[in-house]
Design an enzyme around this catalytic site. Structure first.
Site, PDB file in Angstrom:
ATOM      1  N   LYS A   1       0.842  -1.198   0.000  1.00 31.48           N
ATOM      2  CA  LYS A   1       0.000   0.000   0.000  1.00 31.48           C
ATOM      3  C   LYS A   1       0.879   1.251   0.000  1.00 31.48           C
ATOM      4  O   LYS A   1       1.920   1.291   0.659  1.00 31.48           O
ATOM      5  CB  LYS A   1      -0.915  -0.026   1.226  1.00 31.48           C
ATOM      6  CG  LYS A   1      -1.943   1.095   1.275  1.00 31.48           C
ATOM      7  CD  LYS A   1      -2.885   0.931   2.464  1.00 31.48           C
ATOM      8  CE  LYS A   1      -3.898   2.063   2.535  1.00 31.48           C
ATOM      9  NZ  LYS A   1      -4.857   1.889   3.654  1.00 31.48           N
TER      10      LYS A   1
ATOM     11  N   SER B   1      -9.902   2.341   2.787  1.00 32.30           N
ATOM     12  CA  SER B   1      -8.954   3.060   1.952  1.00 32.30           C
ATOM     13  C   SER B   1      -7.998   2.138   1.191  1.00 32.30           C
ATOM     14  O   SER B   1      -7.340   2.567   0.259  1.00 32.30           O
ATOM     15  CB  SER B   1      -8.117   4.015   2.823  1.00 32.30           C
ATOM     16  OG  SER B   1      -7.326   3.286   3.756  1.00 32.30           O
TER      17      SER B   1
ATOM     18  N   SER C   1     -10.576   0.001   7.023  1.00 32.25           N
ATOM     19  CA  SER C   1      -9.947   0.139   5.705  1.00 32.25           C
ATOM     20  C   SER C   1      -9.257  -1.108   5.176  1.00 32.25           C
ATOM     21  O   SER C   1      -8.795  -1.120   4.042  1.00 32.25           O
ATOM     22  CB  SER C   1      -8.943   1.301   5.718  1.00 32.25           C
ATOM     23  OG  SER C   1      -9.613   2.529   5.750  1.00 32.25           O
TER      24      SER C   1
END
Length: 491
Positions: free
Chosen positions: A76, A154, A178
């Site tokens: 990420k 997210s 998330s």
């Protein structure tokens, strides 16, 4: 089956038997990433680094190789990776290349993992749909009627990449859901560990008392393997717990006979879709059939969790994001003649931060201001303590894990919430934020499809530091559900 479609466990075994090389496995993933451009999951690819790491993994094969030797992963964009763009999907960090490695990625590399590149996400991890990214929307590999769907947020790029077999697994972060919400939207597994189980050092901060990194994988076994490599005490992170990391994979015995599973009555929300209610009931039956005892429990302060979260998280974000000022790194606005330092701050932040980040910074600044600190922030902190006490009392009464829905719906269309009240988007976190507020471990497991053919997940919440037990319960649920569906390839 192509090599990129393997799970971590399958690839590990194939590598050990010599049926596959790490270079071949990495090349299969890089080819899939090139073909998967329409998903916009990877925002920076690192093929040279990946192939160098894969060759080193092949040379190490055998005795002494790490648990992830030769396993290609996506990272990420919130994790700092030395010499590789790490922008938190924000224009204000455009071009930022850290001179240090996050603890999590360092541990993954020590275990032999291969980094394929950086993954899309909501800007500074603020969002539930991956629509706030400076890189543009990540797209769910699952599709209905040619509509582009959100992969959730997210950690949307991580979820899309794993679901589409662009990588074997990915890292995510979870501040209010998330990891778990995107996992549910894309039919994969995502676990948020206990707060302090995984180091936050080198991860761009959103809300420091809530953020926690975790794995996003194709199976519960893979989540256990990856979490084992990510977890552990880190002296560089004062919130990192100095407690032993158990063998999470060895804990997957599949035996939950006599375990007590709590069903919180407060999670039966008004207007809950019948499909979500039916999925939850099916989950209860599957765990009962495996020998668990199902009991009703009460978590009375659940209804206050969402408003408390959306006071505490923006308050912490407004403090954390104050460091982005255009002075030391990242974007700096072009200044006019006569502009002073305050003008530079204001212009840089106006240009660098997206609308959702600006909104949350403003909310956070407001609730921390002198006239409203007690009315909002202090009250939210008290509610947080009550929510934690509710969970403590349930676990003290003998409950081993708690079963809830993971999301209030399946994935929705990109752009569908653009004109909605922001609170409507925030409601996506209704089942997940309590876990962050209480600092507990939670996992989303894919259990079925809705009437449109989109994946739905259930959430299991565990005792603090009992990720081993939580993963075992999830393993049982996963086996009973038998979810093997994959998105039909359109990209």
């Amino acid at each position: 089956m192509n090599a990129n479609e393997l799970t971590i466990a399958e690839a590990r075994d194939a590598l050990a038997r010599g049926e596959l090389s790490a270079v071949d496995l990495t090349m299969a993933c890089l080819t899939a990433i090139d073909a998967g451009t329409p998903l916009n999951a990877f925002v920076h690819t690192t093929p040279e680094i990946a192939l160098d790491q894969a060759r080193a993994a092949d040379a190490r094969r055998g005795a002494g190789a790490g648990a992830l030797n030769g396993i290609p992963l996506g990272i990420k964009d919130l994790f700092c990776t030395r010499g590789v763009a790490s922008q938190a999907a924000s224009n204000i960090l455009r071009g930022f290349k850290p001179e240090y490695e996050s603890t999590v990625t360092s541990k993954l590399f020590e275990a032999g993992a291969v980094m394929l590149g950086k993954l899309n996400m909501d800007e500074f991890a603020m969002g539930s749909s991956n629509e706030t990214s400076c890189y543009g929307d990540a797209v769910n590999p699952w599709k209905v009627d040619d509509r582009r769907l959100t992969p959730g947020g997210s950690s949307g790029g991580s979820a899309a990449a794993v679901a589409a077999d662009l990588c074997l697994a990915a890292t995510g972060t979870d501040t209010g859901g998330s990891i778990r919400q995107p996992a549910a939207f894309t039919g994969i597994v995502g676990i948020k560990p206990t707060y302090g189980r995984v180091s936050r050092w080198g991860i761009v901060a959103f809300a420091s008392s809530l953020d926690q990194a975790g794995p996003m994988t194709k199976s519960v076994r893979d989540a256990a393997i990856l979490l084992g490599a990510m977890a552990g005490h880190d002296p560089k992170d004062s919130t990192s717990a100095d407690i032993p990391v158990p063998d999470f994979e060895a804990a997957l015995t599949g035996d939950i006979r006599g375990r007590k599973i709590g069903i919180p009555r407060e999670y039966r929300m008004e207007g809950m879709p019948a499909e979500i209610e039916a999925l939850w009931a099916r989950g209860r039956e599957m765990l009962a059939d495996a020998g668990a005892e199902i009991v009703d429990i009460s978590l009375p302060h659940t209804k206050y969790a969402l408003p408390a979260y959306y006071v505490i998280a923006p308050a912490e974000a407004s403090s954390n994001l104050a460091r982005y000022d255009g002075v030391r790194y990242g974007h700096r606005a072009r200044l006019g003649q006569g502009d002073g330092i305050v003008d530079m701050y204001e212009k840089t932040r106006a240009e660098g931060f997206g609308k959702e980040v600006q909104r949350r910074v403003m909310i956070g600044t407001y609730v921390l201001s002198a006239g409203f600190y007690d009315a909002y922030y202090n009250r939210a902190r008290k509610v947080r303590a009550l929510i934690k006490r509710d969970f403590d009392e349930a676990f003290a009464a003998g409950v081993d894990a708690i079963l809830t829905p993971a999301t209030p719906s399946s994935a929705f269309g990109l752009g569908e919430m653009a004109d909605a009240d922001p609170v409507a988007m925030y409601l996506n976190d209704v089942f997940t934020v309590t876990v962050n507020l209480a600092g507990l471990p939670g996992i989303s497991v894919p259990v079925g499809l809705d009437a449109k053919g989109l994946p739905l997940g259930l959430q299991l919440i565990g005792r603090p530091w009992d990720e081993a037990g939580l993963l075992n319960h999830a393993h049982v649920l996963e086996r009973a559900a038998g979810f093997v569906e994959k998105p039909r390839k359109w990209w």
